[in-house]
Design a protein around this motif. Structure first.
Motif, short mmCIF file in Angstrom:
data_model
loop_
_atom_site.label_atom_id
_atom_site.label_comp_id
_atom_site.label_asym_id
_atom_site.label_seq_id
_atom_site.Cartn_x
_atom_site.Cartn_y
_atom_site.Cartn_z
N THR A 68 0.84 -1.05 -0.14
CA THR A 68 -0.33 0.04 -0.10
C THR A 68 1.23 1.12 -0.17
OG1 THR A 68 -1.44 -1.18 1.02
CG2 THR A 68 -1.84 1.05 1.07
N ALA A 69 0.60 2.35 -0.94
CA ALA A 69 1.78 3.22 -0.44
C ALA A 69 0.87 4.40 -0.28
CB ALA A 69 1.56 3.50 -2.08
N PHE A 70 1.52 5.15 0.16
CA PHE A 70 0.94 6.78 1.09
C PHE A 70 1.91 7.34 0.45
CE2 PHE A 70 -0.29 3.43 4.13
CZ PHE A 70 -1.18 3.78 4.52
N ILE A 71 1.61 8.62 0.41
CA ILE A 71 2.14 9.84 0.17
C ILE A 71 1.91 10.84 0.70
CG2 ILE A 71 2.38 11.71 -2.36
CD1 ILE A 71 2.70 8.48 -2.68
N GLN A 72 2.83 11.34 0.81
CA GLN A 72 2.47 13.12 1.89
C GLN A 72 3.73 14.05 1.30
OE1 GLN A 72 5.01 13.83 5.15
NE2 GLN A 72 3.66 13.69 6.17
N TRP A 73 2.77 15.26 0.78
CA TRP A 73 3.19 15.99 0.21
C TRP A 73 3.85 16.99 0.56
CZ3 TRP A 73 3.05 14.61 -4.99
CH2 TRP A 73 2.28 13.78 -5.47
N LEU A 74 5.08 17.59 0.19
CA LEU A 74 5.38 18.40 0.98
C LEU A 74 5.49 19.92 0.43
CD1 LEU A 74 8.48 16.16 1.58
CD2 LEU A 74 6.87 17.05 3.04
#
Length: 144
Positions: free
Chosen positions: A138-144
């Motif tokens: 499962t991929a999780f993204i945290q945008w910076l």
């Protein structure tokens, strides 16, 4: 013809990237060109392109990431898969992804990971047909 990018391919790639999430063509500044030079000179950063009639019509990025697990075997990250809108569904992206797989195998990677922002079932099916699955991680993204 599928091959790796060269320094001279900058404008052609940037033109293709304008179709990737409405990415604007960058202003050619010293900072932009320094980033380009850094990418092109990095032996672990591979930009794969398919060129027809001197025009880049498809591309993907394959980054080889050194790793301290799995017997210190690296892994590959695939990003920025794009085909010109007038050339889609003709196998060009598949050729680029296959070239990326050859690089990953040559580098003895133990896995390849691909992220997509698309939720279109046709796009997800395309990636599955190219050998990727959406079940293992499962991929999780945290945008910076």
């Amino acid at each position: 013809m599928v091959r790796e990018i060269t320094y001279q391919d900058f404008k052609g790639l940037m033109q293709l990237y304008t179709q990737l999430h409405d990415n604007p063509f960058p202003n050619i500044t010293d900072e932009v060109m320094q980033t380009w030079e850094k990418i092109v000179s990095d032996p672990n950063h591979h930009i794969i392109i398919d060129v027809e009639d001197d025009v880049i019509i498809s591309s993907c990025v394959c980054v080889i990431i050194p790793n301290m697990t799995h017997g210190q075997r690296p892994y590959a990250l695939i990003e920025n898969v794009i085909t010109d809108c007038t050339h889609r569904k003709k196998g060009f992206a598949t050729k680029c992804l296959n070239y990326a797989k050859e690089i990953a195998q040559k580098e003895k990677c133990y896995k390849m990971m691909l992220l997509t922002g698309s939720k279109q079932e046709s796009t997800l099916n395309f990636y599955e047909q190219a050998g990727y699955n959406r079940k293992d991680k499962t991929a999780f993204i945290q945008w910076l």
